[in-house]
Design an enzyme around this catalytic site. Structure first.
Site, PDB file in Angstrom:
ATOM      1  N   ARG A 105      16.349  24.033  12.572  1.00  0.00           N
ATOM      2  CA  ARG A 105      16.189  23.310  11.578  1.00  0.00           C
ATOM      3  C   ARG A 105      15.628  21.589  12.572  1.00  0.00           C
ATOM      4  O   ARG A 105      14.339  21.023  11.812  1.00  0.00           O
ATOM      5  CB  ARG A 105      16.490  23.717  10.712  1.00  0.00           C
ATOM      6  CG  ARG A 105      15.715  22.525   9.269  1.00  0.00           C
ATOM      7  CD  ARG A 105      14.654  22.457   8.901  1.00  0.00           C
ATOM      8  NE  ARG A 105      13.845  24.223   9.180  1.00  0.00           N
ATOM      9  CZ  ARG A 105      13.424  24.230   9.552  1.00  0.00           C
ATOM     10  NH1 ARG A 105      11.783  23.259   9.153  1.00  0.00           N
ATOM     11  NH2 ARG A 105      12.173  25.652   9.212  1.00  0.00           N
ATOM     12  N   LYS A 140       1.598   1.634   8.215  1.00  0.00           N
ATOM     13  CA  LYS A 140       2.275   2.805   7.028  1.00  0.00           C
ATOM     14  C   LYS A 140       3.268   3.604   7.561  1.00  0.00           C
ATOM     15  O   LYS A 140       2.365   4.792   7.863  1.00  0.00           O
ATOM     16  CB  LYS A 140       0.992   3.310   6.199  1.00  0.00           C
ATOM     17  CG  LYS A 140       0.262   1.863   5.046  1.00  0.00           C
ATOM     18  CD  LYS A 140      -0.736   2.224   4.885  1.00  0.00           C
ATOM     19  CE  LYS A 140      -1.446   1.139   3.740  1.00  0.00           C
ATOM     20  NZ  LYS A 140      -2.810   1.314   3.415  1.00  0.00           N
ATOM     21  N   LYS A 172      -3.596 -12.038   6.015  1.00  0.00           N
ATOM     22  CA  LYS A 172      -4.849 -10.608   5.167  1.00  0.00           C
ATOM     23  C   LYS A 172      -4.381 -11.843   4.048  1.00  0.00           C
ATOM     24  O   LYS A 172      -4.038 -12.782   4.249  1.00  0.00           O
ATOM     25  CB  LYS A 172      -3.578  -9.481   5.116  1.00  0.00           C
ATOM     26  CG  LYS A 172      -3.035  -8.961   6.492  1.00  0.00           C
ATOM     27  CD  LYS A 172      -2.949  -7.891   5.855  1.00  0.00           C
ATOM     28  CE  LYS A 172      -3.694  -6.433   5.143  1.00  0.00           C
ATOM     29  NZ  LYS A 172      -2.938  -4.913   5.413  1.00  0.00           N
ATOM     30  N   GLU A 208      -8.630 -10.676   8.015  1.00  0.00           N
ATOM     31  CA  GLU A 208      -8.641  -9.826   6.894  1.00  0.00           C
ATOM     32  C   GLU A 208      -9.943 -10.216   6.133  1.00  0.00           C
ATOM     33  O   GLU A 208      -9.908 -11.346   5.891  1.00  0.00           O
ATOM     34  CB  GLU A 208      -7.708  -9.131   6.366  1.00  0.00           C
ATOM     35  CG  GLU A 208      -7.992  -8.116   5.335  1.00  0.00           C
ATOM     36  CD  GLU A 208      -7.178  -7.639   4.091  1.00  0.00           C
ATOM     37  OE1 GLU A 208      -6.678  -6.503   4.412  1.00  0.00           O
ATOM     38  OE2 GLU A 208      -6.958  -8.589   3.262  1.00  0.00           O
ATOM     39  N   ASP A 229     -12.763  -5.356   4.679  1.00  0.00           N
ATOM     40  CA  ASP A 229     -11.310  -4.191   4.228  1.00  0.00           C
ATOM     41  C   ASP A 229     -12.144  -3.478   3.125  1.00  0.00           C
ATOM     42  O   ASP A 229     -12.777  -4.785   2.254  1.00  0.00           O
ATOM     43  CB  ASP A 229     -10.725  -5.415   3.692  1.00  0.00           C
ATOM     44  CG  ASP A 229      -9.537  -4.721   3.039  1.00  0.00           C
ATOM     45  OD1 ASP A 229      -9.416  -3.491   2.864  1.00  0.00           O
ATOM     46  OD2 ASP A 229      -8.983  -4.908   1.590  1.00  0.00           O
TER      47      ASP A 229
END
Length: 295
Positions: A105, A140, A172, A208, A229
């Protein structure tokens, strides 16, 4: 395609494998195998693809069987980055049956997840084929898995964005808001210049924007990359024209809500890069299995 599984990736994989085996076995081991399988029984198992996809993660399989004294051999048939068809034998694993069952597994958890990331990446790469756009991952990622997930993206034909906060500058909207709190008259270009001056070691400086007015401001610096964006395709085409006129060396990166259904249209706008969080945070596992043969 051949992708290097480097020393750092191997170190990360070994830590994750150790944690996976610890949560599965603790210090007790596999009670079912200990109850039913003779200690000295040996056997072989094929790792087989149940569906089409792209393989990633095979260098991790031997690490699963490092624990203990059991001698397990792995005969790899297919390299990472290779497209798979249903029924393809990826590798044959041989050794003590108890060891094979105890590691089954864990091996499959790594292979199915990373192959799923590679497969999803390949679908995006295929979708933008014939354009200049490169498919990139993002931050992410599953905590602790970033190196391995980004490796899987490479196996799928994509490219890696920055590894973390430590290696590149990406300004950002929240960074700009916080920075401008003490500098109400500062421009985006000012922020880019300041970041470049205080972080000369950064691989690149990216900013951004979400409007064409912000893009015009940013291009005055200019940054290495501008992230567009959540712009629609008409805005992106206009952004490409603006970039070509004002700062042709700047790369444009599309990001935000990009799907397989929209990737080709976005790539056709002329952007250079398309970053997709879903390569890593939403990739379904690729179906791989252990098929047992007589030992």
């Amino acid at each position: 395609m051949s992708v290097q599984f480097d020393i750092e990736m191997k170190q990360v994989a070994r830590r994750l494998v150790s944690a996976a085996l610890q949560e599965d076995l603790h210090e007790i081991g596999d009670l079912t195998s200990q109850a039913l399988i003779e200690r000295h029984a040996t056997g072989s198992v094929d790792i087989v693809a149940r569906e089409s996809g792209v393989l990633a993660g095979m260098p991790i399989a031997p690490l699963v069987f490092e624990r203990g004294s059991a001698k397990v051999t792995i005969d790899s048939r297919i390299a990472d980055g290779t497209r798979l068809s249903p029924g393809d034998v990826v590798a044959t694993v041989s050794g003590p049956v108890r060891a094979l069952l105890s590691g089954e597994r864990t091996v499959l958890n790594f292979l199915t997840h990373l192959s799923g990331v590679a497969t999803r990446t390949r679908k995006f790469v295929d979708a933008v084929a014939g354009t200049q756009a490169t498919i990139l991952d993002t931050r992410k990622t599953l905590p602790g898995w970033r190196n391995l997930q980004k490796y899987a993206v490479l196996c799928g034909g994509g490219a890696n964005h920055r590894m973390g906060l430590f290696d590149a500058v990406l300004i950002k909207d929240n960074h700009l808001a916080a920075w401008r709190a003490a500098r109400p008259h500062a421009t985006i270009a000012d922020a880019v210049r300041h970041a470049r001056n205080v972080s000369p070691e950064a691989t690149f400086v990216e900013v951004e924007v979400d409007t064409l007015e912000q893009l015009a401001d940013a291009l005055q610096a200019p940054p290495d990359i501008v992230l567009l964006d959540n712009m629609d395709c008409d805005q992106m085409r206009r952004a490409v024209t603006m970039r070509n006129d004002a700062a042709p060396d700047v790369l444009l990166e599309a990001s935000g809500g990009i799907t397989l259904a929209t990737a080709a249209e976005i790539a056709a706008t002329g952007v250079d890069r398309i970053s997709v969080g879903g390569l890593t945070h939403s990739a379904p596992a690729l179906d791989l299995a252990f098929d047992w043969s007589a030992g």
